[in-house]
Write an enzyme that holds these catalytic residues in place. Structure first.
Site, PDB file in Angstrom:
ATOM      1  N   GLY A  11       0.063  22.565  21.352  1.00 12.70           N
ATOM      2  CA  GLY A  11      -0.401  21.742  20.339  1.00 12.70           C
ATOM      3  C   GLY A  11      -2.166  21.857  20.692  1.00 12.70           C
ATOM      4  N   VAL A  23     -15.960  28.015  29.796  1.00 14.04           N
ATOM      5  CA  VAL A  23     -15.113  29.135  30.454  1.00 14.04           C
ATOM      6  C   VAL A  23     -15.944  30.455  30.350  1.00 14.04           C
ATOM      7  CG1 VAL A  23     -13.117  30.860  30.542  1.00 14.04           C
ATOM      8  CG2 VAL A  23     -12.616  28.472  30.332  1.00 14.04           C
ATOM      9  N   VAL A  24     -16.259  30.976  29.102  1.00 13.10           N
ATOM     10  CA  VAL A  24     -16.974  32.132  28.459  1.00 13.10           C
ATOM     11  C   VAL A  24     -18.545  31.934  29.215  1.00 13.10           C
ATOM     12  CG1 VAL A  24     -17.838  33.661  26.681  1.00 13.10           C
ATOM     13  CG2 VAL A  24     -15.539  32.597  26.534  1.00 13.10           C
ATOM     14  N   ARG A  72       3.433  28.332  19.815  1.00  8.09           N
ATOM     15  CA  ARG A  72       4.366  27.862  20.961  1.00  8.09           C
ATOM     16  C   ARG A  72       5.143  29.299  20.834  1.00  8.09           C
ATOM     17  NH1 ARG A  72       3.701  22.371  21.421  1.00  8.09           N
ATOM     18  NH2 ARG A  72       3.007  21.269  19.707  1.00  8.09           N
ATOM     19  N   GLY A 102      -0.986  22.201  27.474  1.00  9.18           N
ATOM     20  CA  GLY A 102      -0.358  21.165  27.947  1.00  9.18           C
ATOM     21  C   GLY A 102       0.880  21.657  28.979  1.00  9.18           C
ATOM     22  N   ASP A 103       1.787  20.717  29.494  1.00  7.80           N
ATOM     23  CA  ASP A 103       2.475  21.098  30.688  1.00  7.80           C
ATOM     24  C   ASP A 103       3.354  22.483  30.324  1.00  7.80           C
ATOM     25  OD1 ASP A 103       4.146  19.577  28.702  1.00  7.80           O
ATOM     26  OD2 ASP A 103       5.209  18.544  30.352  1.00  7.80           O
ATOM     27  N   THR A 125      -4.636  18.357  25.469  1.00  8.96           N
ATOM     28  CA  THR A 125      -3.510  17.847  24.817  1.00  8.96           C
ATOM     29  C   THR A 125      -4.017  16.352  24.328  1.00  8.96           C
ATOM     30  OG1 THR A 125      -1.413  16.977  24.521  1.00  8.96           O
ATOM     31  CG2 THR A 125      -2.092  17.338  26.907  1.00  8.96           C
ATOM     32  N   ASP A 127      -1.739  14.152  23.989  1.00  7.41           N
ATOM     33  CA  ASP A 127      -0.951  13.017  24.483  1.00  7.41           C
ATOM     34  C   ASP A 127      -1.594  12.197  25.666  1.00  7.41           C
ATOM     35  OD1 ASP A 127       0.448  13.827  22.411  1.00  7.41           O
ATOM     36  OD2 ASP A 127       1.975  14.778  23.564  1.00  7.41           O
ATOM     37  N   ASP A 129      -0.567  13.137  28.887  1.00 10.37           N
ATOM     38  CA  ASP A 129       0.751  13.080  29.347  1.00 10.37           C
ATOM     39  C   ASP A 129       0.701  14.054  30.614  1.00 10.37           C
ATOM     40  OD1 ASP A 129       0.724  15.398  27.955  1.00 10.37           O
ATOM     41  OD2 ASP A 129       2.993  15.222  27.488  1.00 10.37           O
ATOM     42  N   GLY A 170       2.731  11.259  20.190  1.00 15.32           N
ATOM     43  CA  GLY A 170       2.895  11.219  21.680  1.00 15.32           C
ATOM     44  C   GLY A 170       4.249  11.316  21.838  1.00 15.32           C
ATOM     45  N   ARG A 171       4.687  12.554  22.056  1.00 16.94           N
ATOM     46  CA  ARG A 171       6.251  13.087  21.934  1.00 16.94           C
ATOM     47  C   ARG A 171       6.933  12.334  22.920  1.00 16.94           C
ATOM     48  NH1 ARG A 171       6.346  18.849  20.827  1.00 16.94           N
ATOM     49  NH2 ARG A 171       4.802  18.773  22.624  1.00 16.94           N
ATOM     50  N   ARG A 211       1.491 -19.811  13.229  1.00 15.36           N
ATOM     51  CA  ARG A 211       0.101 -19.996  13.569  1.00 15.36           C
ATOM     52  C   ARG A 211      -0.734 -19.893  12.244  1.00 15.36           C
ATOM     53  NH1 ARG A 211      -0.312 -16.634  18.125  1.00 15.36           N
ATOM     54  NH2 ARG A 211      -2.544 -16.375  17.318  1.00 15.36           N
ATOM     55  N   GLU A 222       5.541   7.989  18.363  1.00 12.44           N
ATOM     56  CA  GLU A 222       6.486   8.728  17.685  1.00 12.44           C
ATOM     57  C   GLU A 222       8.019   9.136  18.625  1.00 12.44           C
ATOM     58  OE1 GLU A 222       5.561  12.632  16.831  1.00 12.44           O
ATOM     59  OE2 GLU A 222       4.506  12.991  18.834  1.00 12.44           O
ATOM     60  N   ARG A 243       4.497  -2.472   5.711  1.00  9.74           N
ATOM     61  CA  ARG A 243       4.180  -1.250   5.284  1.00  9.74           C
ATOM     62  C   ARG A 243       4.102  -0.520   6.522  1.00  9.74           C
ATOM     63  NH1 ARG A 243       5.099  -3.494   1.348  1.00  9.74           N
ATOM     64  NH2 ARG A 243       3.918  -3.129  -0.874  1.00  9.74           N
ATOM     65  N   ILE A 250      -3.458  14.256  11.420  1.00  8.74           N
ATOM     66  CA  ILE A 250      -4.767  13.762  11.322  1.00  8.74           C
ATOM     67  C   ILE A 250      -5.398  13.503  12.786  1.00  8.74           C
ATOM     68  CG2 ILE A 250      -4.443  11.199  11.259  1.00  8.74           C
ATOM     69  CD1 ILE A 250      -6.737  11.378   9.137  1.00  8.74           C
TER      70      ILE A 250
HETATM   71  O1  F6P Z   1       1.606  17.590  22.391  1.00  9.34           O
HETATM   72  C1  F6P Z   1       0.801  17.173  21.255  1.00  9.34           C
HETATM   73  C2  F6P Z   1       1.419  16.896  20.092  1.00  9.34           C
HETATM   74  O2  F6P Z   1       0.462  16.432  19.015  1.00  9.34           O
HETATM   75  C3  F6P Z   1       2.532  15.815  20.358  1.00  9.34           C
HETATM   76  O3  F6P Z   1       2.119  14.344  20.233  1.00  9.34           O
HETATM   77  C4  F6P Z   1       3.492  15.889  18.912  1.00  9.34           C
HETATM   78  O4  F6P Z   1       4.731  15.316  19.206  1.00  9.34           O
HETATM   79  C5  F6P Z   1       3.489  17.408  18.793  1.00  9.34           C
HETATM   80  O5  F6P Z   1       2.204  17.874  19.472  1.00  9.34           O
HETATM   81  C6  F6P Z   1       3.631  17.923  17.305  1.00  9.34           C
HETATM   82  O6  F6P Z   1       3.660  19.135  17.427  1.00  9.34           O
HETATM   83  P1  F6P Z   1       3.432  20.096  16.370  1.00  9.34           P
HETATM   84  O7  F6P Z   1       2.513  20.417  15.800  1.00  9.34           O
HETATM   85  O8  F6P Z   1       4.010  21.427  16.688  1.00  9.34           O
HETATM   86  O9  F6P Z   1       4.553  19.363  15.157  1.00  9.34           O
END
Ligand code: F6P
Length: 319
Positions: A11, A23-24, A72, A102-103, A125, A127, A129, A170-171, A211, A222, A243, A250
């Site tokens: 992602g 890096v470049v 991916r 990411g990982d 990433t 996340d 994480d 945040g998967r 109150r 998520e 709601r 985004i």
């Molecule tokens: O890992 C980053 C992330 O944005 C997660 O928070 C989310 O679950 C996932 O990627 C969404 O992935 P995709 O864009 O492939 O739907």
């Protein structure tokens, strides 16, 4: 080492471009040739590789997304895919690779390193994480996007005296939800790592109603499940006008924050230093504002932990 490659994978995250730039530029500063690999590991296997110059990364430090594109790849997870990738790099004379992602991306980088091709990981990433680094590139920007969105939702929530459930990304990780919860003064933060019971969330909402509170904000990661379902349950249980807003992708876009640009620059440059020293199989990171690196095995065997003190604080401040 005379020639290195760089790719972005998984992602995308704001600040990836700033990392590519670092890096470049750092590589060229040290008189290395640097090649950009397009479309992540997928592009690596296809040989979608082009030489980068100082100008290739001009005017990108402020841009979200990634100029190298991202993907991916399933094929790259196979032994065959990894061997093809190494063959491609040999064809271009590339001797080391920097993987920004990411990982999942680092597992790929670890496999290449085990096959004798040195790789360095740069954590990118939203996340946040990944163990071994206090922050990942993109987290700060995504957090600020959420904070801004929740502020706006709060305006209308107050006007209409409504309860809002806001689902953030945040998967498997609750950092974005937790930090946003604290920054936005949410009533409850629902994250995978520490589940507040539904009953306790409802009890808090009802106490607030007694109150005379005009609105309530619940931020849900998520990874917990659907914010829509959660909102429905809240409305059924509390009878409050509720709601749901799912912030979605985004959160992944936009110009990187100053912090993310600086972090990306520091980590991207360090990755080049490691490859120049003949070191592979490590991920760079930031801990206590010091740039560090850890063996992939240390990172990939661990699980990222959320800061429980912050979680407690969020609860204490939202009584
Ligand atoms: O890992 C980053 C992330 O944005 C997660 O928070 C989310 O679950 C996932 O990627 C969404 O992935 P995709 O864009 O492939 O739907």
């Amino acid at each position: 080492m005379k020639r290195i490659g760089v790719l972005t994978s998984g992602g995308d995250a704001p600040g990836m471009n700033a990392a590519v730039r670092a890096v470049v530029r750092k590589a060229i500063f040290h008189e290395l040739d640097v090649y950009g690999v397009y479309n992540g590991f997928e592009g690596l296997m296809e040989g979608n590789i082009k030489k980068m110059e100082l100008g290739s990364v001009g005017d990108i430090i402020q841009r979200g997304g990634t100029i190298l594109y991202s993907a991916r790849s399933m094929d790259f997870k196979t032994d065959k895919g990894q061997k093809i990738a190494i063959e491609q790099m040999k064809k271009f004379g590339i001797e080391g690779l920097i993987v920004i992602g990411g990982d999942g991306s680092f597992r790929g980088a670890q496999k290449l390193t085990e096959k004798g091709f040195p790789c360095i990981g740069v954590p990118g990433t939203i996340d946040n994480d990944i163990p071994g680094t206090d922050y990942t590139i993109g987290f700060d920007t995504a957090l600020n996007t959420i904070v801004d969105a929740v502020d706006k939702i709060r305006d209308t929530a107050t006007s209409h005296e409504r309860t809002y459930v806001i689902e953030v990304m945040g998967r498997d990780a609750g950092d974005l939800a937790l930090w946003a919860g604290l920054a936005n003064g949410a009533e409850s933060v629902i994250i995978p790592e520490k589940q507040e019971s539904f009953e306790s969330v409802v009890a808090k909402l009802k106490r607030g109603q007694v109150r005379g509170k005009k609105h309530s904000i619940i931020i849900l990661a998520e990874g917990i499940g659907s914010g829509m379902d959660y909102g429905k349950r809240i409305e059924e249980e509390t009878k409050m006008d509720t709601r749901v807003t799912v912030l979605g992708h985004i959160q992944r876009g936009g110009s990187p924050s100053g912090y993310d640009r600086v972090l990306a620059s520091r980590l991207g440059a360090k990755a080049v230093d490691l490859l120049m020293d003949g070191i592979g199989g490590r991920m760079v990171g930031i801990q206590n504002n010091v740039v560090v690196s850890h063996d992939f095995s240390e990172i990939l065997d661990k699980k990222h932990e959320i800061n429980m003190n912050m979680y407690e604080l969020s609860n204490q401040l939202s009584i």
